[in-house]
Design a protein around this motif. Structure first.
Motif, mmCIF file in Angstrom:
data_model
loop_
_atom_site.group_PDB
_atom_site.id
_atom_site.type_symbol
_atom_site.label_atom_id
_atom_site.label_comp_id
_atom_site.label_asym_id
_atom_site.label_seq_id
_atom_site.Cartn_x
_atom_site.Cartn_y
_atom_site.Cartn_z
ATOM 1 N N LEU A 1 0.877 -1.166 0.000
ATOM 2 C CA LEU A 1 0.000 0.000 0.000
ATOM 3 C C LEU A 1 0.917 1.219 0.000
ATOM 4 C CD1 LEU A 1 -2.705 1.536 0.335
ATOM 5 C CD2 LEU A 1 -2.470 1.211 2.809
ATOM 6 N N PRO B 1 0.484 0.607 -10.328
ATOM 7 C CA PRO B 1 -0.546 0.175 -9.376
ATOM 8 C C PRO B 1 -1.611 -0.714 -10.018
ATOM 9 C CG PRO B 1 -0.909 2.471 -10.008
ATOM 10 C CD PRO B 1 0.419 2.058 -10.604
ATOM 11 N N ASP B 2 -2.088 -1.669 -9.221
ATOM 12 C CA ASP B 2 -3.227 -2.495 -9.622
ATOM 13 C C ASP B 2 -4.546 -1.856 -9.200
ATOM 14 O OD1 ASP B 2 -1.433 -4.622 -10.389
ATOM 15 O OD2 ASP B 2 -1.229 -5.070 -8.252
ATOM 16 N N ARG B 3 -4.469 -0.956 -8.216
ATOM 17 C CA ARG B 3 -5.658 -0.293 -7.693
ATOM 18 C C ARG B 3 -5.244 1.105 -7.253
ATOM 19 N NH1 ARG B 3 -9.212 -1.779 -2.222
ATOM 20 N NH2 ARG B 3 -11.088 -0.618 -2.838
ATOM 21 N N SER C 1 -8.897 0.141 1.630
ATOM 22 C CA SER C 1 -7.816 0.094 0.647
ATOM 23 C C SER C 1 -7.130 -1.267 0.583
ATOM 24 C CB SER C 1 -6.777 1.184 0.945
ATOM 25 O OG SER C 1 -6.064 0.910 2.143
ATOM 26 N N ILE C 2 -7.133 -2.000 1.676
ATOM 27 C CA ILE C 2 -6.440 -3.300 1.683
ATOM 28 C C ILE C 2 -7.403 -4.483 1.578
ATOM 29 C CG2 ILE C 2 -4.470 -2.361 2.947
ATOM 30 C CD1 ILE C 2 -5.530 -3.740 5.466
ATOM 31 N N THR D 1 -8.712 -6.230 -0.782
ATOM 32 C CA THR D 1 -8.509 -6.341 -2.218
ATOM 33 C C THR D 1 -7.585 -7.510 -2.533
ATOM 34 O OG1 THR D 1 -7.678 -5.129 -4.148
ATOM 35 C CG2 THR D 1 -6.538 -4.740 -2.070
ATOM 36 N N ALA E 1 -5.582 -6.933 -5.093
ATOM 37 C CA ALA E 1 -4.508 -6.187 -5.746
ATOM 38 C C ALA E 1 -3.216 -6.332 -4.949
ATOM 39 C CB ALA E 1 -4.891 -4.716 -5.874
ATOM 40 N N ARG F 1 -0.510 -4.136 -5.610
ATOM 41 C CA ARG F 1 0.056 -2.793 -5.517
ATOM 42 C C ARG F 1 -1.079 -1.784 -5.484
ATOM 43 N NH1 ARG F 1 5.126 -3.066 -9.867
ATOM 44 N NH2 ARG F 1 6.594 -4.146 -8.469
ATOM 45 N N VAL F 2 -1.319 -1.236 -4.319
ATOM 46 C CA VAL F 2 -2.398 -0.269 -4.131
ATOM 47 C C VAL F 2 -1.781 1.113 -3.958
ATOM 48 C CG1 VAL F 2 -4.397 0.394 -2.745
ATOM 49 C CG2 VAL F 2 -3.807 -2.045 -3.016
#
Length: 216
Positions: A4, A44-46, A139-140, A142, A144, A146-147
């Protein structure tokens, strides 16, 4: 573990009627940090920002604006509102452009806010801390790896102090250190969340990038 990466917005319009606008330097800072991430292959993935214009415009100038999500928990606390509540509308005048006096008053006001010394603010410190935690959790939550988040100094200070298990006061001590477009990195998994890097500015720590340094 997944990453993150939380970036503070670029320089805004300190001392102007509308602070929530990036300065020309702020856009330049954002372009520089975006170029750095692409140069090192960190894509980033997200992507998430708060709802503030300076945060969203930073992500756009970084070159990563398409497809970003929003979460208001990443918005900064309202310092003007805290001042009005602390001084009951009679806020002491500061000499125009006196940054030292401004940040000294900011620090003292936030400490009193944390201690619940005054009432009347639209948001309590406890409510601020709760919404930042809700944004972090969002945000976490996920798959993904790489946020990327663009947020503000107070939010980043809060997230960092909580991750370190530090006292409330440390939130503000960290907040005042955070440079515009600095990178703060956390590592996370389903069962873990930890600080990896704080307030890093590799895009500024060069002879050609030195002019990009700012704190407001």
């Amino acid at each position: 573990m997944a990453e993150l990466l939380v970036i503070r917005h670029g320089q805004a319009s300190f001392g102007q009627d509308n602070y929530d606008v990036l300065s020309d330097l702020g856009h330049e800072q954002a372009r520089a940090v975006g170029a750095l991430l692409r140069d090192i292959g960190w894509v980033p993935d997200r992507m998430i920002t708060g709802t503030l214009k300076r945060q969203q415009d930073t992500l756009t100038s970084m070159g990563f604006g398409d497809g970003a999500e929003e979460h208001s928990g990443f918005n900064e606390y309202d310092f003007s509102d805290l001042l009005n509540a602390r001084f009951k509308g009679d806020v002491p005048a500061l000499e125009n452009g006196d940054r030292k006096a401004h940040f000294r008053m900011l620090r003292e006001t936030v400490f009193e806010w944390q201690d619940d010394t005054f009432g009347g603010a639209r948001e309590t410190y406890r409510a601020f801390a709760a919404r930042v935690e809700a944004a972090r959790t969002f945000s976490i939550d996920t798959d993904a790896r790489r946020v990327l988040v663009v947020s503000s100094g107070g939010v980043i200070g809060q997230m960092t102090s909580v991750a370190l298990g530090a006292p409330n006061r440390e939130m503000m001590n960290l907040n005042l250190q955070i440079k515009n477009t600095a990178l703060t990195r956390f590592m996370f998994s389903k069962n873990a969340f930890s600080l990896n890097e704080f307030n890093a500015t590799p895009h500024i720590m060069t002879k050609s990038g030195a002019h990009l340094l700012s704190y407001s």
